[in-house]
Design an enzyme around this catalytic site. Structure first.
Site, short mmCIF file in Angstrom:
data_model
loop_
_atom_site.label_atom_id
_atom_site.label_comp_id
_atom_site.label_asym_id
_atom_site.label_seq_id
_atom_site.Cartn_x
_atom_site.Cartn_y
_atom_site.Cartn_z
N LYS A 170 -12.69 -18.89 40.69
CA LYS A 170 -14.06 -18.39 40.86
C LYS A 170 -14.08 -16.87 40.67
CE LYS A 170 -17.36 -20.20 41.84
NZ LYS A 170 -18.39 -20.86 40.98
N ASN B 162 -13.85 -24.25 63.38
CA ASN B 162 -13.98 -25.67 62.99
C ASN B 162 -14.05 -26.56 64.22
OD1 ASN B 162 -13.95 -24.90 60.31
ND2 ASN B 162 -11.73 -25.08 60.13
N TYR C 210 -8.71 -22.44 43.68
CA TYR C 210 -10.18 -22.48 43.55
C TYR C 210 -10.74 -21.06 43.60
CZ TYR C 210 -15.02 -22.57 45.20
OH TYR C 210 -16.36 -22.31 45.36
N ALA C 211 -10.38 -20.31 44.65
CA ALA C 211 -10.95 -18.97 44.84
C ALA C 211 -10.56 -18.05 43.68
CB ALA C 211 -10.48 -18.39 46.17
N ALA C 212 -9.31 -18.19 43.20
CA ALA C 212 -8.85 -17.35 42.10
C ALA C 212 -9.63 -17.67 40.82
CB ALA C 212 -7.35 -17.54 41.87
N THR D 261 -18.59 -17.09 45.18
CA THR D 261 -18.35 -17.54 46.56
C THR D 261 -17.74 -16.43 47.41
OG1 THR D 261 -16.94 -19.01 47.87
CG2 THR D 261 -16.18 -18.53 45.66
N ASP D 262 -17.90 -16.54 48.72
CA ASP D 262 -17.27 -15.57 49.63
C ASP D 262 -15.74 -15.70 49.61
OD1 ASP D 262 -17.00 -17.97 51.04
OD2 ASP D 262 -17.87 -17.21 52.91
N GLU D 263 -15.24 -16.81 49.08
CA GLU D 263 -13.78 -17.01 49.08
C GLU D 263 -13.05 -16.01 48.18
OE1 GLU D 263 -12.19 -20.88 49.18
OE2 GLU D 263 -13.92 -21.71 50.21
N GLY E 37 -25.08 -31.45 41.31
CA GLY E 37 -24.22 -31.34 42.49
C GLY E 37 -25.04 -30.99 43.72
N LYS F 211 -21.98 -32.30 33.77
CA LYS F 211 -20.98 -33.22 33.23
C LYS F 211 -20.93 -34.54 34.02
CE LYS F 211 -15.98 -33.14 32.27
NZ LYS F 211 -14.74 -32.38 32.49
P1 NAD Z 1 -20.52 -29.57 43.81
O1 NAD Z 1 -19.08 -29.87 43.66
O2 NAD Z 1 -21.35 -30.37 44.75
O3 NAD Z 1 -21.23 -29.65 42.37
C1 NAD Z 1 -20.66 -29.15 41.20
C2 NAD Z 1 -21.46 -29.70 40.03
O4 NAD Z 1 -20.91 -29.16 38.82
C3 NAD Z 1 -21.37 -31.23 39.91
O5 NAD Z 1 -22.65 -31.77 39.67
C4 NAD Z 1 -20.45 -31.44 38.72
O6 NAD Z 1 -20.71 -32.64 38.01
C5 NAD Z 1 -20.77 -30.21 37.88
N1 NAD Z 1 -19.67 -29.85 36.95
C6 NAD Z 1 -18.35 -29.73 37.24
N2 NAD Z 1 -17.67 -29.41 36.12
C7 NAD Z 1 -18.58 -29.31 35.13
C8 NAD Z 1 -18.49 -28.99 33.75
N3 NAD Z 1 -17.31 -28.71 33.17
N4 NAD Z 1 -19.63 -28.98 33.02
C9 NAD Z 1 -20.83 -29.28 33.58
N5 NAD Z 1 -20.97 -29.60 34.86
C10 NAD Z 1 -19.86 -29.60 35.64
O7 NAD Z 1 -20.59 -28.02 44.16
P2 NAD Z 1 -21.59 -27.19 45.08
O8 NAD Z 1 -21.07 -27.18 46.46
O9 NAD Z 1 -22.97 -27.59 44.80
O10 NAD Z 1 -21.34 -25.73 44.49
C11 NAD Z 1 -22.14 -25.22 43.45
C12 NAD Z 1 -21.68 -23.80 43.11
O11 NAD Z 1 -21.77 -22.98 44.27
C13 NAD Z 1 -20.22 -23.73 42.66
O12 NAD Z 1 -20.14 -22.79 41.63
C14 NAD Z 1 -19.48 -23.25 43.89
O13 NAD Z 1 -18.31 -22.54 43.54
C15 NAD Z 1 -20.52 -22.35 44.53
N6 NAD Z 1 -20.42 -22.20 45.99
C16 NAD Z 1 -20.42 -23.31 46.81
C17 NAD Z 1 -20.40 -23.13 48.18
C18 NAD Z 1 -20.40 -24.30 49.13
O14 NAD Z 1 -20.24 -24.09 50.33
N7 NAD Z 1 -20.61 -25.52 48.68
C19 NAD Z 1 -20.37 -21.84 48.73
C20 NAD Z 1 -20.38 -20.74 47.87
C21 NAD Z 1 -20.41 -20.94 46.50
O1 TDX Z 2 -10.92 -32.51 56.55
C1 TDX Z 2 -11.08 -31.29 56.72
N1 TDX Z 2 -10.61 -30.71 57.85
C2 TDX Z 2 -10.70 -29.38 58.12
O2 TDX Z 2 -10.25 -28.91 59.18
C3 TDX Z 2 -11.75 -30.44 55.75
C4 TDX Z 2 -12.29 -31.02 54.48
C5 TDX Z 2 -11.84 -29.10 56.03
N2 TDX Z 2 -11.33 -28.57 57.16
C6 TDX Z 2 -11.46 -27.12 57.42
C7 TDX Z 2 -10.97 -26.22 56.30
C8 TDX Z 2 -11.87 -25.02 56.42
O3 TDX Z 2 -11.38 -24.14 57.41
O4 TDX Z 2 -12.87 -26.85 57.51
C9 TDX Z 2 -13.20 -25.60 56.92
C10 TDX Z 2 -14.19 -25.86 55.79
O5 TDX Z 2 -13.51 -26.55 54.76
P1 TDX Z 2 -14.24 -27.01 53.40
O6 TDX Z 2 -15.45 -27.79 53.74
O7 TDX Z 2 -13.21 -27.64 52.53
O8 TDX Z 2 -14.73 -25.63 52.83
P2 TDX Z 2 -13.96 -24.26 52.45
O9 TDX Z 2 -12.54 -24.50 52.15
O10 TDX Z 2 -14.28 -23.26 53.53
O11 TDX Z 2 -14.73 -23.89 51.09
C11 TDX Z 2 -16.17 -24.06 50.99
O12 TDX Z 2 -16.86 -22.87 51.12
C12 TDX Z 2 -16.88 -21.97 50.05
C13 TDX Z 2 -16.56 -24.78 49.70
O13 TDX Z 2 -15.79 -25.96 49.55
C14 TDX Z 2 -16.41 -23.89 48.52
O14 TDX Z 2 -16.87 -24.54 47.33
C15 TDX Z 2 -17.21 -22.64 48.74
O15 TDX Z 2 -17.01 -21.74 47.69
#
Ligand code: NAD
Ligand code: TDX
Length: 341
Positions: free
Chosen positions: A151, A246, A147-149, A123-125, A10, A34
């Protein structure tokens, strides 16, 4: 050290794997993923020729796949999760399954042998919407989306294995990451790629929700330092202190891509939309010696540059099943959209 990196195909996981192999010559990495809609083998393509790297396709909820992948590993870094808040509102089942049950399966396999570290990526969520001030690690959790719940459930379960069995668990709670290889359903890559295609930029509600934007490489550097230095039983916030609405993020994207402001659309809000997240990062600064180094302006330019140079990567995604998702998530809302918030 041998690490099992779950969810390594991911966004954050693939950036982590790349940085870890580059900067930690003694580390060997096995990625277990996966390959859901969000995971892509090509995110790791450049690592395939490295003898210290191995990829296994498998599910973290599958006990057999997990115990085989974990064989001989000293540490586990669990990135694997369902991660998109909007999708969790539509259907929470896969979130509870992967983000809670998957963590349990990993922890059970982990504790069968003596190992060094189980790093649970949270996550901060989990703090919920924070109208004022900054969240500290000891604050009560108040997650508000499925999602947050989920996590929160995953990290609480992980910490319970530390308390109950002495499993060496560390938890990180990062703020919103952005950077190369982020699936274009999230705000920044969706808006950058839509802007590059001359498509609408759909802002939820009044566009004044705030997030703290963390460049993915800063997060990955923090994780590597935590693996090296953390004591078990610790929880660390990871944030950059780069808070923006945003609307501000959208304006910066318009400026960098040169797209027209009339692409901006205000659409019906996300249900239960958290207004703001903000983190106090004193603990990681003081105990680990980490600080974010990338300004939002610099990180966003690098990110837009990556999407500009990797059109084939995101065009392939956007022309596939993503189209159906986009239509069901945004179709009606865009028809009823407004030009101002
Ligand atoms: P992402 O959605 O890009 O990647 C998730 C990865 O997990 C994918 O490669 C997917 O194939 C794999 N996956 C999903 N279900 C699976 C399973 N059952 N078994 C094995 N693999 C599986 O997510 P990301 O943005 O890279 O986030 C990674 C981690 O960081 C997550 O745990 C997310 O909650 C956390 N996180 C993300 C952010 C953010 O802003 N993106 C912020 C804080 C925390
Ligand atoms: O189309 C959009 N329009 C919009 O206004 C999308 C996709 C988002 N938004 C807003 C919602 C949020 O206020 O932008 C902000 C960011 O949204 P997302 O990118 O969906 O992120 P968020 O909901 O903040 O969650 C992200 O940060 C914490 C990640 O998706 C999570 O995986 C991580 O844990």
């Amino acid at each position: 050290m041998r690490l099992l990196v779950t969810g390594g195909a991911g966004f954050i996981g693939s950036n982590f794997a790349r940085m870890a192999l580059k900067t930690m010559p003694d580390w060997e990495l096995t990625v277990l993923d996966k390959l859901t809609y969000a995971g892509r083998k090509e995110n790791l393509e450049d690592l395939d020729s490295d003898p210290r790297f191995k990829f296994i396709r498998g599910d973290i909820c599958d006990e057999k796949a997990v115990s085989e992948a974990m064989e001989g590993c000293d540490a586990v870094v669990n990135f694997a999760a369902e991660t998109h808040v909007d999708r969790s509102i539509d259907d929470s089942a896969s979130f509870v399954r992967t983000d809670v049950e998957g963590v349990r399966v990993l922890l059970e396999a982990f504790r069968k042998e003596e190992r060094q570290l189980f790093l649970q990526i949270s996550t901060d969520e989990v703090y919920g919407s924070v109208e004022k001030g900054n969240s500290v690690e000891t604050d009560q959790l108040a997650p508000r989306s499925p999602y947050a719940a989920s996590k929160a459930g995953g990290e609480l379960l992980a910490m319970s294995y530390w308390t109950t069995y002495g499993v060496p668990v560390t938890v990180t709670r990062a703020s919103n990451n952005y950077g190369p290889f982020q699936y274009p359903e999230k705000l920044i890559p969706l808006f950058i790629t839509n802007a590059m295609n001359g498509e609408p930029l759909p802002l939820y509600g009044d566009g004044l929700n705030r997030r703290d934007w963390l460049f993915v490489e800063d997060n990955c550097r923090a994780l590597i330092m935590i693996i090296e230095k953390s004591e078990p039983g610790r929880i660390y916030n990871i944030g950059a202190g780069q808070e923006h609405t945003n609307r501000e993020v959208t304006s910066s994207i318009l400026e960098i891509t040169g797209a027209d402001r009339n692409l901006v659309r205000y659409i019906e809000d996300r249900p239960g939309h958290d207004r703001r997240y903000a983190l106090n990062v004193s603990l990681i600064e003081n105990e680990i010696g980490w600080k974010a180094e990338t300004s939002f302006e610099e990180g966003l330019r690098k990110t837009a540059g990556w999407y500009r140079g990797n059109r084939t990567w995101w065009q392939k995604i956007k022309s596939g099943e993503f189209r159906e998702y986009y239509l069901s998530m945004y179709g009606d809302r865009l028809t009823n959209s407004r030009e101002s918030g």
